[in-house]
Design a protein around this motif. Sequence first.
Motif, PDB file in Angstrom:
ATOM      1  N   ALA A   1      -5.419  13.941 -11.055  1.00  0.00           N
ATOM      2  CA  ALA A   1      -4.992  14.399  -9.834  1.00  0.00           C
ATOM      3  C   ALA A   1      -3.283  14.265  -9.663  1.00  0.00           C
ATOM      4  O   ALA A   1      -2.824  14.695  -8.804  1.00  0.00           O
ATOM      5  N   TYR A   2      -2.933  13.396 -10.696  1.00  0.00           N
ATOM      6  CA  TYR A   2      -1.360  13.072 -10.761  1.00  0.00           C
ATOM      7  C   TYR A   2      -0.889  13.619 -11.806  1.00  0.00           C
ATOM      8  O   TYR A   2       0.524  14.006 -11.690  1.00  0.00           O
TER       9      TYR A   2
ATOM     10  N   TYR B   1       0.686  -1.242  -0.067  1.00  0.00           N
ATOM     11  CA  TYR B   1       0.066   0.109   0.028  1.00  0.00           C
ATOM     12  C   TYR B   1       0.932   1.033   0.019  1.00  0.00           C
ATOM     13  O   TYR B   1       0.462   2.427   0.109  1.00  0.00           O
TER      14      TYR B   1
ATOM     15  N   ILE C   1       2.632  11.498 -13.098  1.00  0.00           N
ATOM     16  CA  ILE C   1       2.890  10.751 -14.345  1.00  0.00           C
ATOM     17  C   ILE C   1       3.913  11.299 -15.332  1.00  0.00           C
ATOM     18  O   ILE C   1       3.736  12.716 -15.705  1.00  0.00           O
TER      19      ILE C   1
ATOM     20  N   LEU D   1      -4.492   6.219   3.349  1.00  0.00           N
ATOM     21  CA  LEU D   1      -3.281   6.652   2.785  1.00  0.00           C
ATOM     22  C   LEU D   1      -3.733   7.258   1.303  1.00  0.00           C
ATOM     23  O   LEU D   1      -3.722   6.443   0.441  1.00  0.00           O
ATOM     24  N   LYS D   2      -3.799   8.589   1.389  1.00  0.00           N
ATOM     25  CA  LYS D   2      -3.958   9.127   0.178  1.00  0.00           C
ATOM     26  C   LYS D   2      -2.786   9.793  -0.338  1.00  0.00           C
ATOM     27  O   LYS D   2      -2.523  10.885   0.061  1.00  0.00           O
ATOM     28  N   PRO D   3      -2.305   9.394  -1.450  1.00  0.00           N
ATOM     29  CA  PRO D   3      -1.016   9.550  -1.971  1.00  0.00           C
ATOM     30  C   PRO D   3      -0.980  11.196  -2.193  1.00  0.00           C
ATOM     31  O   PRO D   3      -0.061  12.111  -1.926  1.00  0.00           O
TER      32      PRO D   3
ATOM     33  N   PRO E   1      -4.485   5.873  -7.686  1.00  0.00           N
ATOM     34  CA  PRO E   1      -5.208   5.621  -6.627  1.00  0.00           C
ATOM     35  C   PRO E   1      -5.631   6.984  -5.574  1.00  0.00           C
ATOM     36  O   PRO E   1      -4.651   7.741  -5.609  1.00  0.00           O
ATOM     37  N   HIS E   2      -6.794   6.995  -5.179  1.00  0.00           N
ATOM     38  CA  HIS E   2      -7.258   7.894  -4.019  1.00  0.00           C
ATOM     39  C   HIS E   2      -6.638   7.687  -2.818  1.00  0.00           C
ATOM     40  O   HIS E   2      -6.127   8.401  -2.097  1.00  0.00           O
ATOM     41  N   ASP E   3      -6.687   6.378  -2.543  1.00  0.00           N
ATOM     42  CA  ASP E   3      -6.394   5.805  -1.166  1.00  0.00           C
ATOM     43  C   ASP E   3      -5.937   4.455  -1.386  1.00  0.00           C
ATOM     44  O   ASP E   3      -6.605   3.709  -1.870  1.00  0.00           O
ATOM     45  N   THR E   4      -4.750   4.184  -0.876  1.00  0.00           N
ATOM     46  CA  THR E   4      -4.213   2.669  -1.068  1.00  0.00           C
ATOM     47  C   THR E   4      -4.344   1.720   0.108  1.00  0.00           C
ATOM     48  O   THR E   4      -4.149   0.549  -0.129  1.00  0.00           O
TER      49      THR E   4
ATOM     50  N   HIS F   1       5.877   2.563  -4.737  1.00  0.00           N
ATOM     51  CA  HIS F   1       7.005   3.383  -5.191  1.00  0.00           C
ATOM     52  C   HIS F   1       6.943   3.841  -6.627  1.00  0.00           C
ATOM     53  O   HIS F   1       6.814   5.222  -6.967  1.00  0.00           O
ATOM     54  N   ASP F   2       6.033   3.139  -7.392  1.00  0.00           N
ATOM     55  CA  ASP F   2       5.537   3.627  -8.768  1.00  0.00           C
ATOM     56  C   ASP F   2       4.190   2.817  -8.965  1.00  0.00           C
ATOM     57  O   ASP F   2       4.507   1.427  -8.858  1.00  0.00           O
ATOM     58  N   THR F   3       3.398   3.250  -9.412  1.00  0.00           N
ATOM     59  CA  THR F   3       1.903   2.741  -9.575  1.00  0.00           C
ATOM     60  C   THR F   3       1.764   2.108 -11.020  1.00  0.00           C
ATOM     61  O   THR F   3       0.789   1.411 -11.447  1.00  0.00           O
ATOM     62  N   ILE F   4       2.739   2.519 -12.010  1.00  0.00           N
ATOM     63  CA  ILE F   4       2.749   1.917 -13.121  1.00  0.00           C
ATOM     64  C   ILE F   4       3.925   0.953 -13.445  1.00  0.00           C
ATOM     65  O   ILE F   4       3.723  -0.020 -14.055  1.00  0.00           O
TER      66      ILE F   4
ATOM     67  N   TYR G   1       5.799   7.445   3.122  1.00  0.00           N
ATOM     68  CA  TYR G   1       4.490   8.059   3.204  1.00  0.00           C
ATOM     69  C   TYR G   1       4.112   8.581   4.485  1.00  0.00           C
ATOM     70  O   TYR G   1       3.198   9.235   5.113  1.00  0.00           O
TER      71      TYR G   1
ATOM     72  N   THR H   1       6.219   6.385 -15.930  1.00  0.00           N
ATOM     73  CA  THR H   1       6.139   5.979 -14.540  1.00  0.00           C
ATOM     74  C   THR H   1       5.095   7.059 -13.715  1.00  0.00           C
ATOM     75  O   THR H   1       5.036   8.025 -14.366  1.00  0.00           O
ATOM     76  N   LEU H   2       4.775   6.414 -12.431  1.00  0.00           N
ATOM     77  CA  LEU H   2       3.958   7.353 -11.749  1.00  0.00           C
ATOM     78  C   LEU H   2       4.414   7.107 -10.233  1.00  0.00           C
ATOM     79  O   LEU H   2       4.147   6.131  -9.518  1.00  0.00           O
ATOM     80  N   LYS H   3       5.379   7.918  -9.691  1.00  0.00           N
ATOM     81  CA  LYS H   3       6.053   7.957  -8.420  1.00  0.00           C
ATOM     82  C   LYS H   3       4.992   8.733  -7.489  1.00  0.00           C
ATOM     83  O   LYS H   3       5.591  10.184  -7.552  1.00  0.00           O
ATOM     84  N   PRO H   4       4.048   8.272  -6.575  1.00  0.00           N
ATOM     85  CA  PRO H   4       3.252   9.175  -6.192  1.00  0.00           C
ATOM     86  C   PRO H   4       4.128  10.310  -5.178  1.00  0.00           C
ATOM     87  O   PRO H   4       3.811  11.310  -4.891  1.00  0.00           O
ATOM     88  N   VAL H   5       5.243   9.783  -4.512  1.00  0.00           N
ATOM     89  CA  VAL H   5       6.017  10.696  -3.565  1.00  0.00           C
ATOM     90  C   VAL H   5       6.782  11.478  -4.371  1.00  0.00           C
ATOM     91  O   VAL H   5       7.101  12.603  -3.924  1.00  0.00           O
ATOM     92  N   GLU H   6       7.553  11.311  -5.447  1.00  0.00           N
ATOM     93  CA  GLU H   6       8.367  12.144  -6.173  1.00  0.00           C
ATOM     94  C   GLU H   6       7.612  13.000  -6.972  1.00  0.00           C
ATOM     95  O   GLU H   6       8.135  14.357  -7.219  1.00  0.00           O
TER      96      GLU H   6
END
Lengths: 316, 316
Positions: free
Chosen positions: B143-144, A80, B204, A197-199, B82-85, A83-86, A144, B196-201
């Motif tokens: 959103a991303y 959850y 997309i 956890l809402k990124p 994701p909105h929420d993981t 690092h990368d959702t793709i 996170y 890639t989609l790195k939510p923290v960094e």
Amino acid sequence: MYIHQVAAYLPSAVVTNEHFTRLNGLSHEWIIERTGIRERRKAAVGENTNTMAIEATNRVLAASPEIPASSIDLIVGGTYTPHDTIFTMAHAVQHAIGVTDIPVVSISSACSSLLNAIEIVEGYFALGKASRALVVVSEHNTAYNNEDDTVAGHLWGDGAAALIITKERLAPTDLRMRDLITGGAAPVGKASIAVTLKPVERGIVMPFGKDVFIHACQYMARVTRDILERNQLEVSDVSYLIPHQANLRITKNVLQQLGLPEERAVSNIDFLGNTGCAGAAIGLADTWNQLQAGDHVVITVFGGGYSYGAMLLDRE
Amino acid sequence: MYIHQVAAYLPSAVVTNEHFTRLNGLSHEWIIERTGIRERRKAAVGENTNTMAIEATNRVLAASPEIPASSIDLIVGGTYTPHDTIFTMAHAVQHAIGVTDIPVVSISSACSSLLNAIEIVEGYFALGKASRALVVVSEHNTAYNNEDDTVAGHLWGDGAAALIITKERLAPTDLRMRDLITGGAAPVGKASIAVTLKPVERGIVMPFGKDVFIHACQYMARVTRDILERNQLEVSDVSYLIPHQANLRITKNVLQQLGLPEERAVSNIDFLGNTGCAGAAIGLADTWNQLQAGDHVVITVFGGGYSYGAMLLDRE
């Protein structure tokens, strides 16, 4: 189907409770009393969910020289804290082992993803679409987490584990997966808001920890009883109970409800904190060498959202 | 197994190419020529992956009064936005329909998640652990997305779709799921870095769009041929080809490789942009009422990471 091998990877940096005393004034004793956590691991700069998953994969493959990476025909990743959702965790593992044209997918049912992942493998095996799967669970909670959050900032740790799961029994030490139950419980209690956890908005928050606590205790005890009952086993037949590693008080509560002595429970909370869906798999890796023929192991999980599950394993 | 019903949900706000002309100086003609995209939808404030998934679910259930929500016994959600993981999309859908104690899980294999989700359902059906599943795919790309990104900022749109999948045939309009192939291709090309989609960094990004383009064309054509061949069908037997909706040039390239006329392809790219793993399912919803007995439909997908797949459906 069988769990043929399991291995864990833990980052080397240790974060002690004193870190949170300095940061937020939370004392070591206060944290220990409420959570059982003494310290947790933190991924280094450059480490993330995917790199930890690859490390765990390399270890489980190294421990299984009879399973060449090229024979893996399915990869399921659970996290959850992506690092990368793709280029997902499962893709990163596939990239690392260099096996093309096999199904790969990453999943989340929060802290219960381990059992959902294994149930997905069970389905692929039933379809005849795979027979040697890698299940990898990895959490980079510190990516996170908000350390300044005095409610939950001190709970989380990083870590990963990988399992080789095979349709046929390959070794005497294989654990037979005798039964597996998973369930979502999203309509129950404060499931939609208790831990999220809402990124895009913010990291992990747990505004209703008590609701999580109550349901974790109820569900893990109940589903453990259910899986034992439908396999004609008694609680006393359980050699090791491996609960989701969220909080030592939850584990103790589940043991008390079941009437299981404390030494039957596997726990790594004190030195790892809550490592999410990796926690129970790391616990299995730690227990692996102690298992004896005839042992029954129950892994039971509960996750935010909510989800729960139990898996019954036999060392034959 | 059968696809019993499908429904889409699209947010109402339309973003035209002129928006990107004002923002980044990209002309309507330039965007059309390279992508085929005229406009895309954008989720409103308060909408997200989970709310769109619930809207699509409500619509598919409303279209299927013979399927009470209480009879749903499995929920699989697909998204890379994701909105929420933790309270994942599948949990949000479970919460909305109020059915407890059924397996729920959310997955990502990027833009190919629809077929991975259906393959997971196939596994649960084979195990006898479910017989009436909801598959929900939803993307909140905006959103991303970074709109200022002149490389890929203009590609993405928001949307969702939901499918009811049943083990038994319930209605003459059900589509039989005759065959399904999924595969990861993470070791291929620039899979690990191309998109890639790195939510923290960051959101997309697609620094190697050409690599994605080449492999999307190759894999979607190849896996379509494979699934037809192993089911003793010719390309000319395909009534509708529904490819992943990424770029009109990719669709045209795949058609050309296969030798299929343009009118056999389903496309919503021009008015929706790339809606990720929801795109092909929205395309199926749009095509549903045109399908005739004897029709063969192929859905083929390709996703960042990389992943690919094809599904052969028959209207019997």
